[in-house]
Design an enzyme around this catalytic site. Structure first.
Site, mmCIF file in Angstrom:
data_model
loop_
_atom_site.group_PDB
_atom_site.id
_atom_site.type_symbol
_atom_site.label_atom_id
_atom_site.label_comp_id
_atom_site.label_asym_id
_atom_site.label_seq_id
_atom_site.Cartn_x
_atom_site.Cartn_y
_atom_site.Cartn_z
ATOM 1 N N ASP B 372 93.003 -20.150 34.822
ATOM 2 C CA ASP B 372 91.992 -20.880 33.643
ATOM 3 C C ASP B 372 93.133 -21.570 32.914
ATOM 4 O OD1 ASP B 372 91.095 -22.665 31.976
ATOM 5 O OD2 ASP B 372 90.349 -20.242 31.080
ATOM 6 N N ASP B 468 88.996 -27.963 33.969
ATOM 7 C CA ASP B 468 90.287 -26.469 33.813
ATOM 8 C C ASP B 468 90.271 -25.272 34.324
ATOM 9 O OD1 ASP B 468 89.483 -26.243 31.871
ATOM 10 O OD2 ASP B 468 90.746 -25.805 30.276
ATOM 11 N N GLU B 469 89.410 -24.734 35.078
ATOM 12 C CA GLU B 469 89.264 -23.922 35.244
ATOM 13 C C GLU B 469 88.637 -23.551 36.931
ATOM 14 O OE1 GLU B 469 85.960 -23.045 32.052
ATOM 15 O OE2 GLU B 469 87.029 -20.789 32.737
#
Lengths: 252, 1159
Positions: B372, B468-469
């Site tokens: 993340d 984003d993860e």
């Protein structure tokens, strides 16, 4: 449901019965407080089952281990032994003689047995009836046993006796390490060769038992339970009392 | 008139009229008798009428307008029952407290009725309380029709016409709530009147004036055709008692079509596009409007929309596009969907490789990474635009305006207590120097792309969680490092695995740092849950591995809200259960958890508490619904606008459905309506504020994605709610029960007709390009199939894949026929011939017979040419052959012609249908290496193959001899194997043959009787085609006496007979010994101690029983004479018993058991 007609089914039927019987035995012999048992039915017979998760788990594990041994075809008998906690001596032994179980090669575990063409075809209901009768006799047999010393606590173990020609189950792998070869000096497993469990001790000390309505003889004895015969499922059940049960007077 | 209603009610009327009350001396004032409830009720009613009579007489001044009326009041009304009662009675009416029958009253007054009563009363005169009130006001009896509560057939829609124009279906607004009733009711208006300076309208104001007033009201209200949505507060402006009247008249007075109709396209509504990106000073508007307290939502909205800056509303046709263009959430979700599709594609690419074929053992250790970004938006924005802000508190938001939400803030900002999702207002209070950066979507996208490229470099299963993860399953790599399968433990393997996981995570972080310039954190755990929890500890910019041993402690000390999927509502529920930390969760039983949280959530949490998470990385969930919903900026003035908007929402849904190539059969609508107590404008500008949510769904019958159909259904659902357009705050439509669009129908959305799906015919499938490129190219292929030479290659499609097709290893491009003419083969060049031979070898391996029979293993390896019939054999050639070979051939020819062969399975025998089959079989038997001698079987030559297998269930088994005796009574034939034949066999086979023969013979001799008795039972019961395991025969049970007694009842009976016949003279010694010996055998051989003991006990019972019963009598009768004998016999019996018991006891002892106790 037909009768078990493969070795695997045979082992499963027996171990299921063994599970039920162990619960009932530890109830009847008050190995654990009786309040921890719930009334249940198995084989349409009222029984008690321990509700303690650890006890249940232990029994499950033990029975599973017995099953693997049965599948290997090495088991001659299985014993449920009630031991005294204080002296670590066996008190009573509930024997399940399996020497007549068929021996089957590993690849044939699930192969159906050839029918023997017995005159009376049995069904699963008959098998359940046999189990039921056996459990019922187990209850009455326990009544005929001398009461266990009141001031002691008891545990139980399950042992197997392997056939003469079989290798001992203890091995190097972890799965096989479930079985511990017993110390022959402490626990008498091999009753056939170990006369110490036999109470030839008529000369043994006569103990004062608390008076009970039907005074049991104060020597060790065998109480037959029942023989179960349903197709290939043939085994005999009996209870033995160990000499040690009468050696330790309750007071000492 | 003249109906039953009139007759009955006039009777009541007359009865009331006739009743005269003088004093309390009447019959009704006497004491009632015991159990005279009927009498009591009658008297009670009479007394009530007495009261009425008094009231009536005391109010002579009022006009008796209700003279012919008998009224009953049902339920809650305004004015109250008491007031109505008084009004009616004082104006000469009759009043019934108890409605004996529906017909006894002329009118029933009610505000609302239960649905049941609605049904029951629908044929009667049900009026609203206003009828009474207004009649009194008017000083005359107003026609009750205008006050009817129930419309006859009110469930039907009524066509509405307006100025000759058809207005569409409308529903009479007859289902008023109590609230609505109370708002425009008598008391309310009276109360309001107190505050009003407006003079009280004269009670006798003519009705025509009233309707004028009404129209004025409506005009100022700015209603178009909103009667359907008539909100409760709308008549607030109306005066006094007339309010009720308005309600009644309004539907017929759709007056104000023109006045304030806000055209969606009018310049006022559209406004000028504001460049300042939605920064409004909304409070000004609010204040201005809110100061006017009693505006309708529509008015409010209209005013709101008048604001020239107000372009961000749903009325704007561009709104939807605009909304989706600027909505951050939408942007992100669309992006994520795109990413998912991309990852799916890459995953598929990878899985076609050999690596993923490796299967994971169940229960193996796993290594999951959760990667993340740290403050993704903030980090990227800072790095790209303002590197100097790295150490300062920074937030990313739409604007620095007080009401914008913080999308992301960096760690320095978090130190001030600022959180994501906070409003800017609060954040600025906490940290005045907070720097606000705008969104920079292109940069985010770029960073995300780099992030994922970094992740894809690592080998493993990847699942994108958001932009984003990501979750990664790197188990394979770790296990490789550990050198185990993930289950067992080799020394140090776990350590090596964990070290490897850490190493991968570190490399990953460095590579992403390198690529994007931003830090990522990595959590490592044994499953997704553990990885997620570990990530929390890893942040910021670190990594943390949650090791299996620490899992329980680590998770146990977390708060429940820290678990993924647990937030406020679930946390609150858990708090009620007394759970604060995860370890508390373990104390609760799973049942309790599932019952209070629902089966799925409960079970999940229960697992989570123990660190178990069954979710797999990279498992794709099938999409079950597609929806489009907007809850921001929804402000309508007219129903038309709402419907137009809904239509454009449908277009959007259509677009999305088409995008993922699905159609749906169920459409749901979700409507957010402003709660009654919510202010007209919520705190968040144009947000939805506090709302009631309504859902409705409809099955479409046919899967569709057509915008028009969706729109039509959605609009009709919206209409069915009957909400005022001004109160709508959010609209969403969702399509469920999705079906994929087939390729054929992709282009044209839907035909509205179901289509039958025919399965593609097998021919079609066959014409598909074959997997084997060689084969497609091969010119020989056609010939091959036409010839039908090699069945497994040419015809069966299941075998027609690359693994089965013989590879063209020797360089020829021709597919070789598998059964080549030997002559032709001889002519061929050496290499092709070798190929051919190999091929035929392969074939005999590749196509084993379908049964697992052991015999099948011994099929000939070199293919046998079928033997010609014996008559065609050339004696010369036969002579020329070596001796052994000739013997062999002749043996084959002898067999089939052997006469009087016993046939075991007559129905399945293949009769002499084809000589060649027999020959073939015969030839095969010759080549057999083991098993039966070819001579024996009778089966071999004539039975079909499956029978052949069947009759030899366990040829390989060492005990085969025993089984064979059951099925082959042909021992005689076994005996006379010709010496010639034996001599011809190789040594080892001969030994086997002889050995088997010997065994069979022995079997027959030793157990002949047994076998004979069993065979008829056994052979027919054997089901075909299954191998049976033959068990060693049972040891025969020992039996007692010549009658072969064995069961306990039989034995008991026999004993009883024995005892009773020998009771006096005592048992014979040999009988006793026989019994004793038998019981000993029972214990030792049959192993039934219980039975032996029971039998012995039975004997002792018999003796005791006898002694107890017969002894005394005998003693008295034959004292002298029989004394000796009796005691003798009883002695011998007890001796016998002792002998039997001793025998059993010794047997038991022999088995090594403690002694038995007998009775």
């Amino acid at each position: 449901m037909p009768l078990p007609d493969t070795q695997a089914e045979l082992a499963a039927s027996f171990t299921k019965f063994l599970t039920v019987a162990i619960h009932q035995i530890i109830y009847l012999r008050s190995v654990y407080p009786r309040v921890t048992f719930l009334p249940v039915r198995a084989y349409d017979f009222p029984l008690r089952q321990s509700r303690h998760p650890k006890v249940c788990e232990y029994i499950r594990d033990v029975v599973a281990a017995v099953e693997t041994e049965i599948l290997k075809g090495t088991v001659a008998a299985a014993y449920v032994i009630v031991t005294s906690i204080s002296s670590n001596q066996p008190m009573e032994r509930f024997a399940f003689d399996l020497s007549e179980f068929p021996r089957v090669a590993e690849e044939d575990l699930c192969t159906t047995f050839e029918e023997r063409g017995l005159a009376t075809a049995l069904s699963a209901v008959d098998m359940e009836a046999q189990f039921r009768a056996c459990l019922s006799r187990l209850t009455s047999a326990c009544e005929r046993l001398a009461p266990l010393p009141a001031d002691d606590e008891f545990g139980f173990t399950v042992c197997i006796e392997v056939r003469e020609d079989a290798l001992p189950p203890a091995g190097t792998t972890k799965a096989e390490a479930n079985w511990i070869i017993a110390d022959p000096g402490r626990v008498n497993l091999q009753s056939r060769s170990a006369p110490s469990s036999l109470s030839k001790a008529k000369d043994g000390k006569q103990q004062q038992q608390q008076p009970s309505p039907r005074i049991p003889s104060e020597k060790a004895k065998t109480v037959p339970v029942r023989r179960v015969e349903a197709g290939e499922l043939r085994f005999e059940v009996w209870v033995e009392e160990a000499r040690q049960k009468f050696e330790n007077p309750p007071g000492s | 008139m003249g109906s039953r209603l009139d007759v009955n009610s006039s009777a009541v009327r007359k009865q009331i009229d006739r009743h005269i009350f003088d004093n309390e001396e009447g019959e009704e004032y006497a004491a009632s008798t015991f159990a005279g409830f009927g009498d009591y009720m009658r008297r009670k009613k009479l007394k009530l009428q007495n009261l009425d009579a008094e009231t009536r007489s005391s109010s002579q001044g009022n006009p008796p307008i209700f003279h012919d009326v008998v009224v009953h009041v049902n339920g809650y009304t305004q004015p109250s029952l008491r007031d109505l009662h008084h009004l009616i009675v004082s104006h000469g009416g009759g009043f019934l407290q108890y409605l004996d029958g529906k017909t006894s009253a002329t009118h029933i007054v009610a505000s609302t009725l239960t649905p049941k009563k609605r049904e029951e009363f629908c044929k009667y005169r049900i009026v609203k309380p206003a009828w009474v009130v207004e009649s009194v006001m008017a000083g005359r009896l107003l026609p009750w029709n205008s006050f009817r509560l129930l419309d006859e057939g009110h469930s039907q829609k009524v066509l509405h016409f307006d100025n000759g124009r058809f207005m569409g279906h409308a529903r009479i607004n007859d289902q008023q709530s109590y609230k609505a009733e109370s708002k425009r009711s008598w008391y309310t208006s009276q109360a309001r009147d107190m505050n009003r300076t407006v003079p009280e309208t004269h009670p006798s104001l003519p009705a025509s004036t009233a309707s004028e007033v009404l129209s004025v009201d409506l005009t100022t209200g700015g209603e178009m055709d909103g009667e359907i949505f008539s909100p409760p507060g709308r008549e607030m402006a109306a005066d006094g008692v007339w309010s009720t009247r308005h309600q009644e008249n309004a539907p017929r007075n759709d007056v104000s079509d023109s006045t304030l109709h806000v055209d969606p396209n009018s310049p006022r509504a559209t406004g000028v596009r504001d460049n300042n990106n939605g920064q409004l000073p909304p409070l000004l508007v609010d204040d201005a409007i809110l100061s006017k307290t009693d505006v309708t939502p529509e008015e409010y909205n209209a005013q709101l929309l008048c604001d020239p800056k107000m372009k961000n509303s749903s009325v704007n046709p561009e709104f939807l596009q605009q909304y989706y263009r600027e909505s951050r959430l939408h942007h992100l979700s669309a992006w994520k969907a795109e990413l998912k599709a991309k990852l799916q594609a890459t995953a598929q690419e990878k899985s076609s490789g050999p690596k993923t074929a490796m299967k994971r053992a169940p229960g193996a250790r796993r290594y999951i990474l959760h990667v993340d970004f740290d403050c993704f938006f903030a980090a990227v924005s800072i790095r790209n635009n303002n590197p100097e802000l790295a150490d300062k508190p920074v937030a990313v938001a739409h604007s620095a305006g007080a009401s914008s939400e913080i999308a992301c803030c960096n760690y320095p900002a978090r130190a001030y207590g600022i959180k994501n999702g906070m409003w800017m207002k609060g954040a600025l209070q906490m940290c005045p120097e907070l720097k606000v950066l705008p969104y920079d979507f292109p940069a985010y996208e770029e960073a995300s792309r780099k992030f994922y490229s970094g992740i894809l470099d690592v080998d493993g299963t990847i699942q994108s969680v958001s932009i984003d993860e990501a979750l990664m399953d790197i188990t394979m790599q770790c296990l490789e490092a550990g050198g185990t399968e993930g289950k067992g433990i080799i020394e140090g393997s776990i350590y090596r695995e964990q070290a490897r996981a850490d190493e991968i995570a570190k490399d990953l972080r460095l590579s992403i740092m390198d690529k994007t310039g931003c830090a990522v954190s990595v959590g490592i755990g044994g499953n997704i849950l553990q990885a997620k929890i570990a990530l929390r500890k890893a942040k910021p910019a670190g990594q943390f591995q949650l090791k299996p041993g620490d899992v329980l402690d680590f998770i146990g000390n977390l708060k429940v809200q820290d678990l993924p999927g647990v937030a406020y509502s679930l946390g609150a529920k858990l708090e009620e259960l007394g759970v604060q930390f995860v370890k508390d969760l373990r104390e609760i039983s799973r049942e309790k958890l599932t019952s209070s949280l629902g089966p799925k959530t409960g079970a999940k949490l229960w697992d989570y508490a123990k660190g178990i998470d069954r979710a797999e990385v990279g498992v794709l969930t099938v999409r079950k619904s597609v929806s489009a919903e907007i809850n921001w900026g929804i402000r309508f003035v007219t129903e038309g606008q709402a419907e137009t908007f809904l239509q454009s929402l449908s277009d959007e849904l259509h677009r999305r459905l088409v995008e993922i190539l699905v159609k749906g059969t169920q459409l749901s609508i979700r409507i957010m309506r402003r709660s009654a107590d919510a202010p007209l404008e919520p705190v968040k500008h144009l947000g939805h504020g506090k709302c009631d949510v309504f859902n409705k769904s409809v099955g479409l019958g046919v899967a569709t994605n057509a915008a028009e159909t969706i729109g039509k259904e959605a609009v009709s659902m919206l209409r069915s709610f009957g909400f005022s357009p001004g109160d709508l705050r959010g609209l969403g439509i969702q399509m469920t029960k999705l079906e994929p669009i087939t390729a054929a129908s992709t282009g044209k959305p839907e035909s509205g007709q179901r289509q039958l799906n025919f399965k593609a015919s097998p021919v079609h499938e066959k014409s598909l390009p074959s997997v084997d490129p060689d084969e497609v190219e091969s010119p020989g292929r056609g010939d091959d199939t036409e010839l039908g030479v090699s069945e497994p290659f040419g015809i069966r499609p299941s075998l027609n894949d690359s693994t089965q097709t013989p590879l063209n290893t020797s360089g020829t491009q021709f597919i070789l026929p598998s059964q080549a003419d030997p002559k032709v083969a001889a002519e061929l060049p050496v290499d092709i011939r070798s190929c051919l031979v190999r091929n035929s070898h392969k074939r005999s391996h590749a196509a084993p017979p379908p049964s697992p029979s052991p015999a099948s293993r011994f099929r000939p390896k070199t293919y046998a040419v079928e033997l010609p019939p014996q008559s065609q054999l050339d004696p010369d050639i036969l002579d020329a052959l070596p001796d052994d070979l000739r013997a062999e051939i002749l043996a084959h020819y002898q067999q089939p012609s052997e006469p009087n062969r016993p046939q075991i399975h007559p129905p399945t025998v293949q009769p002499r249908s084809s000589e060649s089959t027999k020959m073939k079989k015969a030839a095969m038997t010759i080549k057999k290496r083991r098993g039966r001698p070819p001579m024996k079987p009778s089966f071999n030559s004539t039975l079909t193959q499956s029978n052949f297998i069947l009759t030899k269930p366990s040829a390989v088994d060492s005990s085969s001899a025993r089984s064979s005796r059951q099925s082959s009574p042909s021992a005689e034939q076994d005996g006379d194997i010709s010496a010639d034949f034996l001599a011809a066999l190789p040594d080892d086979i001969r030994c086997e043959v002889l050995g088997e023969q010997e065994r069979t013979r022995l079997q027959h001799h030793s157990e002949f009787g047994d076998t004979a008795s069993r065979d008829p039972l056994e052979s027919p019961s054997t089901p075909p085609g299954q191998r049976r395991l033959c068990l060693p025969p049972l040891r025969r049970k020992p039996v007692f006496t010549s009658k072969k007694l064995s069961t306990l009842p039989e034995l008991r009976e026999a004993l009883t007979d024995w005892y009773s016949s020998f009771v006096d003279e005592g048992p014979l010694l040999e009988d006793v010994t026989a019994l004793a010996r038998y019981l000993k055998r029972v214990v030792l051989e049959e192993k039934d101690i219980d039975k032996a003991v029971s039998v012995a006990n039975w004997l002792s019972w018999l003796i005791i029983d006898r002694a107890a019963n017969s002894h005394p009598t005998e003693m008295q009768e034959d004292v002298a004479k029989k004394q000796g004998i009796v005691s003798d016999s009883s002695d011998t019996w007890s001796n016998a018993l002792k002998a039997v018991q001793d025998s059993v006891a010794s047997a038991v002892e022999e088995r090594g058991l403690p002694p038995i106790e007998f009775l």
